[in-house]
Design a protein around this motif. Structure first.
Motif, PDB file in Angstrom:
ATOM      1  N   GLY A 149       3.910   2.699 -10.289  1.00  0.00           N
ATOM      2  CA  GLY A 149       4.380   1.318 -10.161  1.00  0.00           C
ATOM      3  C   GLY A 149       3.492   0.525  -9.225  1.00  0.00           C
ATOM      4  O   GLY A 149       2.790   1.099  -8.388  1.00  0.00           O
ATOM      5  N   GLY A 150       3.555  -0.791  -9.362  1.00  0.00           N
ATOM      6  CA  GLY A 150       2.707  -1.636  -8.526  1.00  0.00           C
ATOM      7  C   GLY A 150       3.477  -2.735  -7.838  1.00  0.00           C
ATOM      8  O   GLY A 150       2.892  -3.673  -7.290  1.00  0.00           O
ATOM      9  N   GLY A 151       4.810  -2.649  -7.844  1.00  0.00           N
ATOM     10  CA  GLY A 151       5.647  -3.670  -7.204  1.00  0.00           C
ATOM     11  C   GLY A 151       6.045  -3.246  -5.789  1.00  0.00           C
ATOM     12  O   GLY A 151       5.587  -2.217  -5.269  1.00  0.00           O
ATOM     13  N   ASP A 152       6.920  -4.045  -5.169  1.00  0.00           N
ATOM     14  CA  ASP A 152       7.376  -3.740  -3.807  1.00  0.00           C
ATOM     15  C   ASP A 152       8.060  -2.379  -3.721  1.00  0.00           C
ATOM     16  O   ASP A 152       7.891  -1.657  -2.743  1.00  0.00           O
ATOM     17  N   SER A 153       8.827  -2.036  -4.762  1.00  0.00           N
ATOM     18  CA  SER A 153       9.543  -0.751  -4.713  1.00  0.00           C
ATOM     19  C   SER A 153       8.558   0.405  -4.638  1.00  0.00           C
ATOM     20  O   SER A 153       8.719   1.314  -3.807  1.00  0.00           O
ATOM     21  N   ALA A 154       7.536   0.382  -5.494  1.00  0.00           N
ATOM     22  CA  ALA A 154       6.570   1.486  -5.518  1.00  0.00           C
ATOM     23  C   ALA A 154       5.840   1.581  -4.177  1.00  0.00           C
ATOM     24  O   ALA A 154       5.671   2.682  -3.620  1.00  0.00           O
ATOM     25  N   LEU A 155       5.442   0.437  -3.638  1.00  0.00           N
ATOM     26  CA  LEU A 155       4.702   0.442  -2.365  1.00  0.00           C
ATOM     27  C   LEU A 155       5.592   0.959  -1.238  1.00  0.00           C
ATOM     28  O   LEU A 155       5.194   1.830  -0.453  1.00  0.00           O
ATOM     29  N   LYS A 156       6.809   0.452  -1.204  1.00  0.00           N
ATOM     30  CA  LYS A 156       7.731   0.803  -0.129  1.00  0.00           C
ATOM     31  C   LYS A 156       8.118   2.288  -0.179  1.00  0.00           C
ATOM     32  O   LYS A 156       8.132   2.984   0.827  1.00  0.00           O
ATOM     33  N   GLU A 157       8.412   2.738  -1.379  1.00  0.00           N
ATOM     34  CA  GLU A 157       8.856   4.128  -1.495  1.00  0.00           C
ATOM     35  C   GLU A 157       7.684   5.106  -1.353  1.00  0.00           C
ATOM     36  O   GLU A 157       7.865   6.230  -0.908  1.00  0.00           O
ATOM     37  N   HIS A 172      -1.037   2.991 -10.528  1.00  0.00           N
ATOM     38  CA  HIS A 172      -0.632   1.681 -11.040  1.00  0.00           C
ATOM     39  C   HIS A 172      -1.549   1.318 -12.209  1.00  0.00           C
ATOM     40  O   HIS A 172      -2.743   1.592 -12.182  1.00  0.00           O
ATOM     41  N   ARG A 173      -0.969   0.647 -13.211  1.00  0.00           N
ATOM     42  CA  ARG A 173      -1.718   0.403 -14.448  1.00  0.00           C
ATOM     43  C   ARG A 173      -2.776  -0.688 -14.332  1.00  0.00           C
ATOM     44  O   ARG A 173      -3.615  -0.836 -15.209  1.00  0.00           O
ATOM     45  N   ARG A 174      -2.698  -1.506 -13.258  1.00  0.00           N
ATOM     46  CA  ARG A 174      -3.705  -2.565 -13.054  1.00  0.00           C
ATOM     47  C   ARG A 174      -4.340  -2.378 -11.677  1.00  0.00           C
ATOM     48  O   ARG A 174      -3.795  -1.670 -10.822  1.00  0.00           O
ATOM     49  N   ASN A 175      -5.452  -3.077 -11.428  1.00  0.00           N
ATOM     50  CA  ASN A 175      -6.080  -2.990 -10.108  1.00  0.00           C
ATOM     51  C   ASN A 175      -5.385  -3.881  -9.087  1.00  0.00           C
ATOM     52  O   ASN A 175      -5.460  -3.636  -7.889  1.00  0.00           O
ATOM     53  N   PHE A 177      -2.027  -5.428  -7.310  1.00  0.00           N
ATOM     54  CA  PHE A 177      -0.629  -5.032  -7.111  1.00  0.00           C
ATOM     55  C   PHE A 177       0.280  -6.253  -7.176  1.00  0.00           C
ATOM     56  O   PHE A 177      -0.071  -7.327  -6.701  1.00  0.00           O
ATOM     57  N   ARG A 178       1.444  -6.042  -7.777  1.00  0.00           N
ATOM     58  CA  ARG A 178       2.447  -7.098  -7.860  1.00  0.00           C
ATOM     59  C   ARG A 178       3.199  -7.221  -6.527  1.00  0.00           C
ATOM     60  O   ARG A 178       3.676  -8.283  -6.167  1.00  0.00           O
ATOM     61  N   GLY A 179       3.291  -6.125  -5.801  1.00  0.00           N
ATOM     62  CA  GLY A 179       4.041  -6.098  -4.535  1.00  0.00           C
ATOM     63  C   GLY A 179       3.336  -6.887  -3.436  1.00  0.00           C
ATOM     64  O   GLY A 179       2.190  -7.320  -3.593  1.00  0.00           O
ATOM     65  N   PHE A 234       8.857   3.912 -10.141  1.00  0.00           N
ATOM     66  CA  PHE A 234       9.369   2.620  -9.642  1.00  0.00           C
ATOM     67  C   PHE A 234       8.703   1.535 -10.471  1.00  0.00           C
ATOM     68  O   PHE A 234       7.863   0.780  -9.981  1.00  0.00           O
ATOM     69  N   ILE A 235       9.068   1.491 -11.746  1.00  0.00           N
ATOM     70  CA  ILE A 235       8.367   0.570 -12.654  1.00  0.00           C
ATOM     71  C   ILE A 235       9.279  -0.578 -13.096  1.00  0.00           C
ATOM     72  O   ILE A 235       9.133  -1.117 -14.172  1.00  0.00           O
ATOM     73  N   GLY A 236      10.180  -0.939 -12.187  1.00  0.00           N
ATOM     74  CA  GLY A 236      11.025  -2.090 -12.456  1.00  0.00           C
ATOM     75  C   GLY A 236      12.305  -1.704 -13.170  1.00  0.00           C
ATOM     76  O   GLY A 236      12.608  -0.519 -13.359  1.00  0.00           O
TER      77      GLY A 236
END
Ligand code: NAP
Length: 303
Positions: A149-157, A172-175, A177-179, A234-236
């Motif tokens: 995952g690349g969102g806040d959840s993935a980063l935080k966890e 993460h699937r992209r370079n 990050f959404r987080g 943690f992919i949403g």
């Protein structure tokens, strides 16, 4: 059939906040939940944006909210709601094993975790595959895990897991990050977190338990293996609104449309928290929604 003034479906922060208002307004309130009370908050490691607590564990905040609601004499039952049946001037809420009659309904079902839709995913859930770092991190003390995952959840966890596991790979699937950049900077400073982008997990392997994952580089299409003890997704998430989509207006993604009072298109049915159309999905905005819906119902009955 048991009869209530209000049935609240979902015991996360939105549903529990609504209950505080309806119970204080002396309305007979039933809360139905098919998981742990507290919703996703229970599975969140640390919360740092809840006013009044600079830092609080998710499970503690959830427990405090639940205890408060129980102290107000809420009726609380385990039950998965499968349907709402509209009648002339009331509703029947149908769960997998019961039926409840009520005038008002508050839908607070939140969102459900997305999965990767790969073969073996169900089989590995609980056997190396997890959606909850707080629940399972201890199992991976000094072990190797990957987070997707690349969102806040993935980063935080990933940060949380790095306190237990010896190695954490964040895939993460992209370079980009959404987080938030704040969380990303913390991740970058952790010596035992490796970032692997732009990669996708394309297969889960192992006998009874996951022992490796097959990943594909999204730029080069090169395929490789990563040997791990645990995989955290943690992919949403998507709105848990399937059970009402035939009677209630939803948007293209399944989020329930409401007005400022949290009322849906169906008379006396409200939707609050992450399941409704909104811009900011946070604990505090979930509580806001619950308070508005709960008090609106109390006001309708007081005058
Ligand atoms: P999210 O922001 O929707 O991020 C999901 C991530 O998973 C995205 O990076 C997405 O990639 C990736 N993804 C989605 N489907 C995938 C798939 N099939 N395979 C691989 N990767 C996939 O979800 P979230 O991180 O759970 O956050 C949800 C909301 O809660 C956000 O608004 C977030 O800010 C908030 N939140 C806040 C905090 C906090 O501390 N304030 C903590 C947790 C969550 P793409 O980026 O390529 O789409």
């Amino acid at each position: 059939m048991e009869t209530y003034d209000v049935v609240i479906i979902g015991a996360g922060p939105a549903g529990l906040s609504a209950a505080i208002y309806t119970l204080r307004g002396h309305l007979k309130t039933l809360i139905l939940e098919n998981d742990t009370p507290g919703g996703k908050v229970v599975r969140t490691s640390e919360i740092t944006n809840w006013p009044g607590s600079a830092s609080i564990e998710g499970s503690t905040l959830a427990y405090n909210m639940f205890e408060q609601v129980l102290s107000l004499k809420a009726n609380y039952k385990y039950g998965k709601v499968i349907k709402i049946q509209p009648k002339k001037d009331y509703y029947v809420v149908i769960t997998d094993d019961s039926k409840y009659k009520t005038k008002y309904i508050i839908i607070a079902t939140g969102t459900k975790y997305r999965n990767l839709n790969l073969a073996n995913e169900d089989k590995f859930y609980g056997n190396g595959l997890s959606f909850c770092a707080v629940c399972d991190a201890k199992l991976y003390e000094n072990k190797t895990v990957a987070v997707v995952g690349g969102g806040d959840s993935a980063l935080k966890e990933a940060l949380y897991l790095s306190m237990f596991a010896s190695d954490v790979t964040l895939i993460h699937r992209r370079n980009e990050f959404r987080g938030s950049d704040t969380l990303l900077q913390k991740v970058l400073k952790k010596p035992n977190i490796t970032i692997k982008t732009p990669y996708e997990v394309i297969a889960l392997e192992g006998d009874k338990k996951i022992n490796s994952i097959k990943v594909k580089n999204n730029e080069t299409n090169e395929v490789s293996y990563l040997y791990i003890d645990g995989l955290f997704l943690f992919i949403g998430s998507d709105p848990a609104s399937d059970f009402v989509k035939d009677i209630i207006d939803i948007d293209g993604k399944g989020y329930i449309k409401v007005n400022e009072q949290m009322e849906t298109n169906m008379k006396n049915i409200y939707a609050v928290g992450d399941v409704r159309v909104k811009d900011l999905r946070q604990i505090i905005t979930a509580c806001n929604d619950g308070a508005i819906a709960g008090q609106n119902i109390v006001d309708k009955n007081a005058y």
